[in-house]
Design a protein around this motif. Structure first.
Motif, PDB file in Angstrom:
ATOM      1  N   ASN A   1      10.514   0.296   4.621  1.00  0.00           N
ATOM      2  CA  ASN A   1       9.251  -0.243   5.132  1.00  0.00           C
ATOM      3  C   ASN A   1       9.419  -1.568   5.858  1.00  0.00           C
ATOM      4  OD1 ASN A   1       7.287   1.632   4.226  1.00  0.00           O
ATOM      5  ND2 ASN A   1       7.475   0.851   2.133  1.00  0.00           N
TER       6      ASN A   1
ATOM      7  N   PHE B   1       9.777   8.275  11.188  1.00  0.00           N
ATOM      8  CA  PHE B   1       8.661   9.230  11.188  1.00  0.00           C
ATOM      9  C   PHE B   1       7.337   8.497  11.350  1.00  0.00           C
ATOM     10  CE2 PHE B   1       6.384   8.793   7.145  1.00  0.00           C
ATOM     11  CZ  PHE B   1       7.228   7.918   6.476  1.00  0.00           C
TER      12      PHE B   1
ATOM     13  N   GLY C   1       8.712  -9.132  -2.674  1.00  0.00           N
ATOM     14  CA  GLY C   1       8.810 -10.586  -2.537  1.00  0.00           C
ATOM     15  C   GLY C   1       8.248 -11.307  -3.754  1.00  0.00           C
TER      16      GLY C   1
ATOM     17  N   ASN D   1      -0.687  -9.901  -0.277  1.00  0.00           N
ATOM     18  CA  ASN D   1      -1.418  -8.767  -0.878  1.00  0.00           C
ATOM     19  C   ASN D   1      -0.593  -8.093  -1.961  1.00  0.00           C
ATOM     20  OD1 ASN D   1       0.392  -7.828   1.235  1.00  0.00           O
ATOM     21  ND2 ASN D   1      -0.461  -5.803   0.881  1.00  0.00           N
TER      22      ASN D   1
ATOM     23  N   TYR E   1       7.627  -7.519  12.980  1.00  0.00           N
ATOM     24  CA  TYR E   1       6.450  -7.429  13.851  1.00  0.00           C
ATOM     25  C   TYR E   1       5.989  -8.774  14.418  1.00  0.00           C
ATOM     26  CZ  TYR E   1       6.001  -2.758  11.694  1.00  0.00           C
ATOM     27  OH  TYR E   1       6.217  -1.489  11.228  1.00  0.00           O
TER      28      TYR E   1
ATOM     29  N   ALA F   1       0.831  -1.213   0.000  1.00  0.00           N
ATOM     30  CA  ALA F   1       0.000   0.000   0.000  1.00  0.00           C
ATOM     31  C   ALA F   1       0.862   1.259   0.000  1.00  0.00           C
ATOM     32  CB  ALA F   1      -0.923  -0.024   1.215  1.00  0.00           C
ATOM     33  N   VAL F   2       1.802   1.347   0.926  1.00  0.00           N
ATOM     34  CA  VAL F   2       2.656   2.540   1.019  1.00  0.00           C
ATOM     35  C   VAL F   2       3.695   2.517  -0.106  1.00  0.00           C
ATOM     36  CG1 VAL F   2       4.351   3.768   2.434  1.00  0.00           C
ATOM     37  CG2 VAL F   2       2.329   2.767   3.522  1.00  0.00           C
TER      38      VAL F   2
ATOM     39  N   TYR G   1      13.714  -9.829  -2.981  1.00  0.00           N
ATOM     40  CA  TYR G   1      14.607 -10.032  -1.816  1.00  0.00           C
ATOM     41  C   TYR G   1      14.669 -11.489  -1.391  1.00  0.00           C
ATOM     42  CZ  TYR G   1      10.457 -10.354   1.191  1.00  0.00           C
ATOM     43  OH  TYR G   1       9.270 -10.745   1.751  1.00  0.00           O
TER      44      TYR G   1
ATOM     45  N   VAL H   1       3.379   9.176  10.573  1.00  0.00           N
ATOM     46  CA  VAL H   1       2.608  10.120   9.764  1.00  0.00           C
ATOM     47  C   VAL H   1       1.648  10.957  10.612  1.00  0.00           C
ATOM     48  CG1 VAL H   1       0.741   8.512   9.127  1.00  0.00           C
ATOM     49  CG2 VAL H   1       1.406  10.359   7.557  1.00  0.00           C
TER      50      VAL H   1
ATOM     51  N   LYS I   1       5.428  -9.903  -8.227  1.00  0.00           N
ATOM     52  CA  LYS I   1       5.309  -8.555  -7.658  1.00  0.00           C
ATOM     53  C   LYS I   1       6.314  -7.618  -8.329  1.00  0.00           C
ATOM     54  CE  LYS I   1       3.331  -9.209  -3.086  1.00  0.00           C
ATOM     55  NZ  LYS I   1       3.385  -8.850  -1.666  1.00  0.00           N
TER      56      LYS I   1
HETATM   57  N1  LIG Z   1       5.442   5.449   9.896  1.00  0.00           N
HETATM   58  C1  LIG Z   1       4.152   5.536   9.607  1.00  0.00           C
HETATM   59  O1  LIG Z   1       3.470   6.508   9.954  1.00  0.00           O
HETATM   60  C2  LIG Z   1       3.513   4.404   8.834  1.00  0.00           C
HETATM   61  C3  LIG Z   1       2.233   4.525   8.268  1.00  0.00           C
HETATM   62  C4  LIG Z   1       1.735   3.470   7.489  1.00  0.00           C
HETATM   63  C5  LIG Z   1       2.499   2.308   7.321  1.00  0.00           C
HETATM   64  N2  LIG Z   1       3.722   2.232   7.926  1.00  0.00           N
HETATM   65  C6  LIG Z   1       4.599   1.067   7.717  1.00  0.00           C
HETATM   66  O2  LIG Z   1       4.816   0.942   6.322  1.00  0.00           O
HETATM   67  C7  LIG Z   1       5.111  -0.409   6.010  1.00  0.00           C
HETATM   68  C8  LIG Z   1       4.211  -0.851   4.852  1.00  0.00           C
HETATM   69  O3  LIG Z   1       2.856  -0.807   5.294  1.00  0.00           O
HETATM   70  P1  LIG Z   1       1.653  -1.068   4.266  1.00  0.00           P
HETATM   71  O4  LIG Z   1       0.403  -0.684   4.959  1.00  0.00           O
HETATM   72  O5  LIG Z   1       1.986  -0.458   2.968  1.00  0.00           O
HETATM   73  O6  LIG Z   1       1.669  -2.662   4.136  1.00  0.00           O
HETATM   74  P2  LIG Z   1       1.892  -3.484   2.790  1.00  0.00           P
HETATM   75  O7  LIG Z   1       3.234  -3.134   2.249  1.00  0.00           O
HETATM   76  O8  LIG Z   1       0.710  -3.311   1.910  1.00  0.00           O
HETATM   77  O9  LIG Z   1       1.870  -4.982   3.323  1.00  0.00           O
HETATM   78  C9  LIG Z   1       2.920  -5.500   4.063  1.00  0.00           C
HETATM   79  C10 LIG Z   1       4.013  -6.053   3.120  1.00  0.00           C
HETATM   80  O10 LIG Z   1       5.193  -6.256   3.864  1.00  0.00           O
HETATM   81  C11 LIG Z   1       6.005  -7.157   3.157  1.00  0.00           C
HETATM   82  N3  LIG Z   1       6.711  -8.026   4.109  1.00  0.00           N
HETATM   83  C12 LIG Z   1       6.193  -8.749   5.108  1.00  0.00           C
HETATM   84  N4  LIG Z   1       7.152  -9.440   5.748  1.00  0.00           N
HETATM   85  C13 LIG Z   1       8.311  -9.145   5.122  1.00  0.00           C
HETATM   86  C14 LIG Z   1       9.667  -9.556   5.312  1.00  0.00           C
HETATM   87  N5  LIG Z   1      10.021 -10.412   6.280  1.00  0.00           N
HETATM   88  N6  LIG Z   1      10.600  -9.043   4.489  1.00  0.00           N
HETATM   89  C15 LIG Z   1      10.266  -8.192   3.500  1.00  0.00           C
HETATM   90  N7  LIG Z   1       9.000  -7.766   3.264  1.00  0.00           N
HETATM   91  C16 LIG Z   1       8.038  -8.244   4.071  1.00  0.00           C
HETATM   92  C17 LIG Z   1       5.069  -7.987   2.265  1.00  0.00           C
HETATM   93  O11 LIG Z   1       5.425  -7.753   0.908  1.00  0.00           O
HETATM   94  P3  LIG Z   1       6.428  -8.749   0.118  1.00  0.00           P
HETATM   95  O12 LIG Z   1       5.585  -9.721  -0.616  1.00  0.00           O
HETATM   96  O13 LIG Z   1       7.145  -7.806  -0.771  1.00  0.00           O
HETATM   97  O14 LIG Z   1       7.272  -9.436   1.137  1.00  0.00           O
HETATM   98  C18 LIG Z   1       3.692  -7.408   2.535  1.00  0.00           C
HETATM   99  O15 LIG Z   1       2.903  -7.308   1.376  1.00  0.00           O
HETATM  100  C19 LIG Z   1       4.918  -1.192   7.295  1.00  0.00           C
HETATM  101  O16 LIG Z   1       6.163  -1.390   7.904  1.00  0.00           O
HETATM  102  C20 LIG Z   1       4.050  -0.288   8.150  1.00  0.00           C
HETATM  103  O17 LIG Z   1       4.223  -0.531   9.530  1.00  0.00           O
HETATM  104  C21 LIG Z   1       4.226   3.248   8.669  1.00  0.00           C
END
Ligand SMILES: NC(=O)c1ccc[n+]([C@@H]2O[C@H](COP(=O)([O-])OP(=O)(O)OC[C@H]3O[C@@H](n4cnc5c(N)ncnc54)[C@H](OP(=O)(O)O)[C@@H]3O)[C@@H](O)[C@H]2O)c1
Length: 343
Positions: A232, A284, A189, A334, A260, A168-169, A209, A286, A193
């Motif tokens: 991320n 950061f 992954g 996803n 996590y 998503a991000v 990766y 958001v 993708k």
């Molecule tokens: N700082 C903020 O304010 C903020 C706000 C929103 C989100 N976030 C963070 O942004 C990141 C992405 O969030 P999102 O909502 O966009 O989720 P997302 O990327 O849509 O879904 C999570 C993805 O993480 C990847 N993943 C899971 N385990 C992994 C691993 N061991 N190694 C590598 N990739 C792995 C998977 O993709 P693959 O198939 O590519 O592995 C999965 O599709 C998260 O860390 C979330 O906590 C932070």
């Protein structure tokens, strides 16, 4: 049908809800949740009753289950799972909302919810479908914009690396980077993708990766190194990215999704690179950049309107599928924003 009639109709319905009932030890699973039935709530003065259409599944919700977690609100055992939704107003006791309005709010994992008018926002479903307000025009999109342009200050001509690039991000980060004139290299992954990220979202390259020679492949994709890392994932992915950073590079630490579900977080081997190459690392959240929300949304909406920003969604059907879809999202099943369709 007037608002009164609608509420009488919904009062006969049961409110399907999912509660968080067991703390995970390691990977979260469906056994950590329970499906229950409640009543359809009745809005009091200043409140709005909403039928949720889409539920957002987000990695931070797994963080909320970590004992002693900082920055996100910890979840209470037995409580309805917290979560963002978009839905339709069924009855309003607040002057700013009418029956039929579409709104965004933290209504949780349930079909119907009540919140105060001040806690919800109207969404424009003529610009994009309701679910997009949980993704590209919601918190993930705003996070991408703030992290890339405001925190990392990516500039035209620079090379940007983004991990979880098909998520998503990450999918929005890469497209904003491209629209800003950067060279953008995704990390994701699996070959499917990676193909999508390049062919559909316009990244210049993407590295899987999960392959054994990930480090060599990333080096090949970044022959001039990287000036910005939008991080991320954390763990070994981040450790490898560090080896590609140029002098005075900037890292926007957005998330550590690889960590996590671990009982113990992994350390970083290449932390000395931060020192050796004068790198700037900034975490950061958001939510702390509230003044950036409107400019971000304005620009994201413009790009969506002009067809410059594409968005993908993975949609699970029915609230009862939410726990498994949540686990699957954390495991990378996803593409784009993971949502659950409730209506
Ligand atoms: N700082 C903020 O304010 C903020 C706000 C929103 C989100 N976030 C963070 O942004 C990141 C992405 O969030 P999102 O909502 O966009 O989720 P997302 O990327 O849509 O879904 C999570 C993805 O993480 C990847 N993943 C899971 N385990 C992994 C691993 N061991 N190694 C590598 N990739 C792995 C998977 O993709 P693959 O198939 O590519 O592995 C999965 O599709 C998260 O860390 C979330 O906590 C932070």
């Amino acid at each position: 049908m007037n608002a009164e009639n609608i509420v009488i109709a919904t009062a006969k319905e049961r409110n399907l809800q999912i509660r968080y009932v067991r703390a995970p030890d390691g990977w979260v699973g469906p056994e950590n949740f329970e499906l229950t039935h409640g009543d359809v709530p009745v809005p009091g003065d200043g409140e709005v009753l909403v039928r949720n259409h889409y539920l957002s599944l987000d990695p931070y919700q797994r963080r909320q289950m970590i004992p002693g977690v900082e920055y996100v609100r910890p979840l209470r055992l037995g409580a309805i799972m917290e979560g963002r939704t978009v839905g339709e107003v069924l009855q309003s006791q607040h002057r700013d909302f009418r029956t039929g309005d579409f709104v965004y709010g933290d209504f949780g994992w349930q079909q119907f919810g009540v919140l105060r008018g001040e806690e919800i926002r109207k969404i424009d479903t003529t610009l994009a479908p309701p679910s997009a307000w949980l993704g590209v025009l919601g918190s993930p999109g705003i996070t991408a914009w703030v992290g890339l342009l405001h925190v990392a200050k990516a500039r035209a001509g620079e090379t940007v690396i983004v991990s979880a690039a098909a998520g998503a991000v990450g999918s929005v980060v890469g497209q904003i980077a491209r629209l800003s004139g950067c060279r953008v290299v995704g990390i994701a992954g699996g070959p499917q993708k990676c193909r999508l990220v390049v062919e559909e979202l316009g990244f210049h390259a993407c590295v899987d990766y999960r392959v054994a020679d990930f480090e060599a492949m990333l080096a090949q994709a970044t022959p001039d190194g990287a000036d910005v890392d939008f991080e991320n994932v954390g763990g070994t992915v981040f450790d490898t990215v560090l080896t590609r950073m140029n002098d005075f590079g900037r890292i926007a630490l957005c998330g550590l999704v690889s960590q996590y579900n671990l009982r113990e977080p992994q350390g970083l081997r290449n932390v000395a690179t931060l020192l050796n190459r004068n790198l700037m690392l900034q975490g950061f959240r958001v939510g702390h950049y509230k003044e950036q929300r409107e400019p971000a949304l304005h620009q994201l909406a413009d790009w969506v309107r002009q067809g410059k920003l594409r968005f993908r969604e993975t949609v699970a059907q029915g609230l009862e599928k939410a726990p498994q879809a949540f686990v699957d999202m954390l495991a990378g099943h996803n593409v784009g924003k993971q949502v659950v369709k409730l209506v």
